[in-house]
Write an enzyme that holds these catalytic residues in place. Sequence first.
Site, PDB file in Angstrom:
ATOM      1  N   HIS A 246      21.452  13.393 -27.998  1.00 53.86           N
ATOM      2  CA  HIS A 246      22.469  12.715 -27.957  1.00 53.86           C
ATOM      3  C   HIS A 246      23.521  12.589 -26.954  1.00 53.86           C
ATOM      4  CE1 HIS A 246      26.127  10.395 -29.376  1.00 53.86           C
ATOM      5  NE2 HIS A 246      25.373   9.109 -30.090  1.00 53.86           N
ATOM      6  N   GLU A 305      18.773   7.609 -35.690  1.00 53.38           N
ATOM      7  CA  GLU A 305      17.671   6.939 -35.427  1.00 53.38           C
ATOM      8  C   GLU A 305      16.801   7.361 -35.913  1.00 53.38           C
ATOM      9  OE1 GLU A 305      19.124   4.319 -34.623  1.00 53.38           O
ATOM     10  OE2 GLU A 305      18.404   3.512 -32.117  1.00 53.38           O
TER      11      GLU A 305
HETATM   12  N1  ACO Z   1      13.451  14.234 -26.750  1.00 53.60           N
HETATM   13  C1  ACO Z   1      12.695  15.375 -24.973  1.00 53.60           C
HETATM   14  N2  ACO Z   1      13.675  15.707 -24.842  1.00 53.60           N
HETATM   15  C2  ACO Z   1      14.807  15.109 -25.022  1.00 53.60           C
HETATM   16  C3  ACO Z   1      15.775  13.761 -25.535  1.00 53.60           C
HETATM   17  C4  ACO Z   1      14.644  13.941 -26.490  1.00 53.60           C
HETATM   18  N3  ACO Z   1      14.803  13.264 -26.952  1.00 53.60           N
HETATM   19  N4  ACO Z   1      16.945  13.568 -25.271  1.00 53.60           N
HETATM   20  C5  ACO Z   1      16.856  14.322 -24.222  1.00 53.60           C
HETATM   21  N5  ACO Z   1      15.987  15.472 -23.629  1.00 53.60           N
HETATM   22  C6  ACO Z   1      16.271  16.748 -22.695  1.00 53.60           C
HETATM   23  C7  ACO Z   1      16.224  15.165 -21.486  1.00 53.60           C
HETATM   24  O1  ACO Z   1      14.985  15.672 -20.780  1.00 53.60           O
HETATM   25  C8  ACO Z   1      16.833  16.247 -20.130  1.00 53.60           C
HETATM   26  O2  ACO Z   1      15.991  17.673 -19.901  1.00 53.60           O
HETATM   27  P1  ACO Z   1      15.757  17.846 -18.089  1.00 53.60           P
HETATM   28  O3  ACO Z   1      17.415  18.617 -17.921  1.00 53.60           O
HETATM   29  O4  ACO Z   1      15.121  18.715 -18.134  1.00 53.60           O
HETATM   30  O5  ACO Z   1      15.587  16.697 -17.227  1.00 53.60           O
HETATM   31  C9  ACO Z   1      18.171  17.087 -21.314  1.00 53.60           C
HETATM   32  O6  ACO Z   1      17.549  16.996 -22.496  1.00 53.60           O
HETATM   33  C10 ACO Z   1      19.179  16.666 -20.741  1.00 53.60           C
HETATM   34  O7  ACO Z   1      19.146  14.713 -21.259  1.00 53.60           O
HETATM   35  P2  ACO Z   1      20.275  13.750 -21.181  1.00 53.60           P
HETATM   36  O8  ACO Z   1      18.863  12.478 -20.601  1.00 53.60           O
HETATM   37  O9  ACO Z   1      20.670  14.374 -19.832  1.00 53.60           O
HETATM   38  O10 ACO Z   1      20.628  12.968 -22.075  1.00 53.60           O
HETATM   39  P3  ACO Z   1      21.177  12.010 -22.385  1.00 53.60           P
HETATM   40  O11 ACO Z   1      22.311  12.579 -22.421  1.00 53.60           O
HETATM   41  O12 ACO Z   1      21.471  11.168 -20.668  1.00 53.60           O
HETATM   42  O13 ACO Z   1      20.074  11.203 -23.352  1.00 53.60           O
HETATM   43  C11 ACO Z   1      19.892   9.987 -25.468  1.00 53.60           C
HETATM   44  C12 ACO Z   1      20.737  10.709 -24.581  1.00 53.60           C
HETATM   45  C13 ACO Z   1      19.625   8.311 -24.648  1.00 53.60           C
HETATM   46  C14 ACO Z   1      20.026  10.359 -26.525  1.00 53.60           C
HETATM   47  C15 ACO Z   1      18.000  11.263 -25.031  1.00 53.60           C
HETATM   48  O14 ACO Z   1      18.824  12.583 -25.704  1.00 53.60           O
HETATM   49  C16 ACO Z   1      17.353  10.310 -25.732  1.00 53.60           C
HETATM   50  O15 ACO Z   1      16.559   9.749 -24.632  1.00 53.60           O
HETATM   51  N6  ACO Z   1      16.841  10.283 -26.694  1.00 53.60           N
HETATM   52  C17 ACO Z   1      15.461   9.820 -27.478  1.00 53.60           C
HETATM   53  C18 ACO Z   1      15.935   8.341 -27.662  1.00 53.60           C
HETATM   54  C19 ACO Z   1      16.515   7.879 -28.430  1.00 53.60           C
HETATM   55  O16 ACO Z   1      16.426   8.604 -29.884  1.00 53.60           O
HETATM   56  N7  ACO Z   1      18.075   7.061 -28.958  1.00 53.60           N
HETATM   57  C20 ACO Z   1      18.304   7.182 -29.351  1.00 53.60           C
HETATM   58  C21 ACO Z   1      19.958   7.567 -29.257  1.00 53.60           C
HETATM   59  S1  ACO Z   1      20.496   7.012 -30.536  1.00 53.60           S
HETATM   60  C22 ACO Z   1      22.067   5.411 -30.364  1.00 53.60           C
HETATM   61  O17 ACO Z   1      21.829   5.284 -29.118  1.00 53.60           O
HETATM   62  C23 ACO Z   1      22.444   4.682 -31.387  1.00 53.60           C
END
Ligand code: ACO
Length: 363
Positions: A246, A305
């Site tokens: 998140h 989710e």
């Molecule tokens: N699985 C694997 N790796 C992850 C995940 C995940 N679910 N979430 C974040 N990471 C990793 C990223 O790849 C990134 O790695 P890096 O630094 O080596 O590139 C690091 O953790 C940081 O992630 P960011 O992309 O900077 O996190 P951001 O705050 O932009 O993203 C998000 C948040 C979009 C929710 C992300 O965690 C994600 O894609 N989760 C999966 C999709 C999901 O569950 N979405 C629902 C969110 S809740 C809602 O919106 C209602």
Amino acid sequence: MSDGLEGVIAADTVLSEVDGAAGRLVIRGRSLDQLSGHTTYEAVVRLLFDGFFTDLPAEPALTAAIGRARAEVFGHVAALDADLRRLSTIEAVRALMARLPDGDDLAVALRLVAAPAVFTAAVSRAGKGLAPIAPDPGLGHAADALRMIKGAAPTAAETAGLDAYLVTVCDHGLNASTFAARVVASTRAGLTSAVLAGISALKGPLHGGAPGPVIEMLDAIGQPGNARAWLEAALDRGDRLMGFGHRVYRVRDPRADALKRAVTALGQGSNVLPGRLAFAEAVEDAALQILKARKPDRSLQTNVEFYTALLLEALAFPPDAFTCVFGMGRVAGWIAHAREQLAGGRLIRPQSRYVGPEPRFAA
Ligand code: ACO
């Protein structure tokens, strides 16, 4: 510049506060735990709309008005033609929503609250070759939403489960879809336009599009013993694990626990649900361990989710309708934020920094 506007405060709001360090969600002065499982969706619509519409009725008149609005928007289901049926559920629902007139008054707002439930049911049934079921304006919103999609009266436990879900997701600070809705509202385009922007942002898999893929992930894993290998392989491919991570929460998303309680309550008396829940918990544990090992510096926790998927599956919503059900709840937050933006905010118009080439002039 902050990548993804992380940490940027872009609005003052009285609507909700997401405390990412404490894992706390406050909605208009109430903690999520005080609301989820304790009140109806209509009560939370009233809580969010309070002060933003001068003619907002008290309960139970608001519940009746939302029921009448469901009956009113049902007329638009006739526009569900062969082209719309070929779209995904969220795309078809969005197209039907776009037929609703724009405006900023309470009548427009109530139609927008009513419409996702009516259109989601009609589109889902059409996908199975079934005729739409007209709303029953005398029912509560959650009970009627379930009745319209299933074609049968829901149990009290099912209605309570959907109410808990809709309340849990009704608002959540300046998430991507709410920000999109506020940007559009700031141009004075109207509430329907703002809600359409919200739906369009919600649809993405990084936001509200994640719970359908959570079910795909659980089905592909199949049994607890496969979880670690499957999850490691997905991460090796560069995939993200849906339902984890998140932007704001660095501890567990409080909505995950609220929804887990709702699934657990629904599972009492069921032969199937406790086993499914135990399997999902095993996958969740494995995912959290693996994410911790791979990203020790970034606290990646279960988000809303993961248990949304379990709860909506238990309520027999098809996975391709999950994002629409999320929209059914979040629409109240989008509208309240749009009204708040209109009341006090200016046109939202940030700047970009040009990093392209300079114009070349012939010598
Ligand atoms: N699985 C694997 N790796 C992850 C995940 C995940 N679910 N979430 C974040 N990471 C990793 C990223 O790849 C990134 O790695 P890096 O630094 O080596 O590139 C690091 O953790 C940081 O992630 P960011 O992309 O900077 O996190 P951001 O705050 O932009 O993203 C998000 C948040 C979009 C929710 C992300 O965690 C994600 O894609 N989760 C999966 C999709 C999901 O569950 N979405 C629902 C969110 S809740 C809602 O919106 C209602």
